[in-house]
Design a protein around this motif. Structure first.
Motif, mmCIF file in Angstrom:
data_model
loop_
_atom_site.group_PDB
_atom_site.id
_atom_site.type_symbol
_atom_site.label_atom_id
_atom_site.label_comp_id
_atom_site.label_asym_id
_atom_site.label_seq_id
_atom_site.Cartn_x
_atom_site.Cartn_y
_atom_site.Cartn_z
ATOM 1 N N VAL A 23 0.862 -1.180 0.000
ATOM 2 C CA VAL A 23 0.000 0.000 0.000
ATOM 3 C C VAL A 23 0.903 1.236 0.000
ATOM 4 C CG1 VAL A 23 -1.710 1.309 1.328
ATOM 5 C CG2 VAL A 23 -1.811 -1.182 1.303
ATOM 6 N N ALA A 24 0.579 2.199 -0.848
ATOM 7 C CA ALA A 24 1.283 3.483 -0.852
ATOM 8 C C ALA A 24 0.289 4.557 -0.427
ATOM 9 C CB ALA A 24 1.846 3.789 -2.238
ATOM 10 N N LEU A 25 0.692 5.342 0.572
ATOM 11 C CA LEU A 25 -0.155 6.417 1.076
ATOM 12 C C LEU A 25 0.449 7.763 0.722
ATOM 13 C CD1 LEU A 25 -0.904 5.071 4.672
ATOM 14 C CD2 LEU A 25 -2.325 4.835 2.624
ATOM 15 N N ASN A 26 -0.368 8.649 0.193
ATOM 16 C CA ASN A 26 0.058 10.007 -0.126
ATOM 17 C C ASN A 26 -0.148 10.872 1.112
ATOM 18 O OD1 ASN A 26 0.297 12.666 -0.978
ATOM 19 N ND2 ASN A 26 -0.564 12.236 -2.992
ATOM 20 N N LEU A 27 0.950 11.346 1.690
ATOM 21 C CA LEU A 27 0.896 12.144 2.916
ATOM 22 C C LEU A 27 1.124 13.631 2.661
ATOM 23 C CD1 LEU A 27 2.960 9.769 5.213
ATOM 24 C CD2 LEU A 27 0.490 9.958 5.051
ATOM 25 N N GLU A 28 1.162 14.032 1.394
ATOM 26 C CA GLU A 28 1.382 15.443 1.077
ATOM 27 C C GLU A 28 0.271 16.279 1.713
ATOM 28 O OE1 GLU A 28 3.549 15.671 -3.168
ATOM 29 O OE2 GLU A 28 1.580 14.722 -3.217
ATOM 30 N N TYR A 97 -0.734 -6.240 13.976
ATOM 31 C CA TYR A 97 -0.740 -5.685 15.326
ATOM 32 C C TYR A 97 -0.659 -4.150 15.299
ATOM 33 C CZ TYR A 97 0.702 -4.599 20.080
ATOM 34 O OH TYR A 97 0.786 -4.062 21.328
ATOM 35 N N TYR A 98 0.299 -3.591 14.543
ATOM 36 C CA TYR A 98 0.491 -2.137 14.537
ATOM 37 C C TYR A 98 -0.521 -1.397 13.670
ATOM 38 C CZ TYR A 98 4.778 -2.822 17.118
ATOM 39 O OH TYR A 98 5.682 -3.154 18.082
ATOM 40 N N ASN A 99 -0.932 -1.990 12.562
ATOM 41 C CA ASN A 99 -1.978 -1.438 11.697
ATOM 42 C C ASN A 99 -1.795 0.064 11.438
ATOM 43 O OD1 ASN A 99 -4.242 -1.260 10.133
ATOM 44 N ND2 ASN A 99 -5.704 -1.514 11.798
ATOM 45 N N ILE A 100 -0.606 0.434 10.944
ATOM 46 C CA ILE A 100 -0.345 1.869 10.757
ATOM 47 C C ILE A 100 -1.179 2.504 9.650
ATOM 48 C CG2 ILE A 100 1.957 1.734 11.761
ATOM 49 C CD1 ILE A 100 3.120 2.101 8.986
ATOM 50 N N GLU A 101 -1.748 1.686 8.775
ATOM 51 C CA GLU A 101 -2.656 2.251 7.778
ATOM 52 C C GLU A 101 -3.817 2.966 8.477
ATOM 53 O OE1 GLU A 101 -1.434 -0.910 7.623
ATOM 54 O OE2 GLU A 101 -1.437 -1.631 5.550
ATOM 55 N N ARG A 102 -4.280 2.402 9.582
ATOM 56 C CA ARG A 102 -5.375 3.009 10.340
ATOM 57 C C ARG A 102 -4.948 4.353 10.934
ATOM 58 N NH1 ARG A 102 -6.265 2.861 15.541
ATOM 59 N NH2 ARG A 102 -4.803 1.145 15.844
ATOM 60 N N LEU A 103 -3.688 4.431 11.378
ATOM 61 C CA LEU A 103 -3.188 5.680 11.962
ATOM 62 C C LEU A 103 -3.158 6.817 10.939
ATOM 63 C CD1 LEU A 103 -0.213 4.311 14.087
ATOM 64 C CD2 LEU A 103 -2.465 5.021 14.902
ATOM 65 N N TRP A 104 -2.960 6.457 9.691
ATOM 66 C CA TRP A 104 -2.893 7.446 8.618
ATOM 67 C C TRP A 104 -4.124 7.339 7.716
ATOM 68 C CZ3 TRP A 104 0.588 11.153 9.058
ATOM 69 C CH2 TRP A 104 1.704 10.918 9.854
ATOM 70 N N SER A 105 -5.266 7.073 8.302
ATOM 71 C CA SER A 105 -6.491 6.833 7.528
ATOM 72 C C SER A 105 -6.945 8.055 6.734
ATOM 73 C CB SER A 105 -7.615 6.347 8.441
ATOM 74 O OG SER A 105 -7.921 7.309 9.409
#
Length: 113
Positions: A23-28, A97-105
């Motif tokens: 998964v690639a997330l755009n954080l711009e 466990y960490y599910n960082i995708e959720r943190l950057w939803s």
């Protein structure tokens, strides 16, 4: 090369080593840390190390500087900081466990680059 080129390079390197659920997330505009996060996992410590090593190798071959590399010794969560792109390579169990995708939803998922 642009940060889009770097993102493509990281995604290709992960794919070369059969990374799972990439998964690639755009954080711009969302994060000052990086423009993109790439999140993926391997099914064993050996695969996690192989994915991270390939990302690092391809980035360096194309003139990108690896600013940080953490977690290779345990290979449960390896972070590769390439500046505009940060790759997170998890072991399958730790990713759940960490599910960082959720943190950057609030970040947009980047469709095929």
């Amino acid at each position: 090369m642009t940060n889009q080129d770097l993102l493509t390079l990281v995604l290709d390197a992960a794919d070369d080593k059969k990374a799972m659920n990439v998964v690639a997330l755009n954080l711009e505009g969302i994060s000052l840390v990086s423009d993109y996060f790439v999140i993926c996992h391997g099914n064993s410590e050996t695969q996690v190390q192989a994915i991270a090593t390939e990302i690092k190798k391809k980035a360096e071959q194309h003139g990108f500087r690896v600013r940080g590399l953490e977690g290779m010794d345990t290979a449960r969560w390896v972070l590769i900081d390439l500046g505009d792109v940060v790759a997170h390579v998890f072991h399958r169990d730790d990713r759940e466990y960490y599910n960082i995708e959720r943190l950057w939803s609030d970040a947009k998922v980047v469709e095929k680059v």
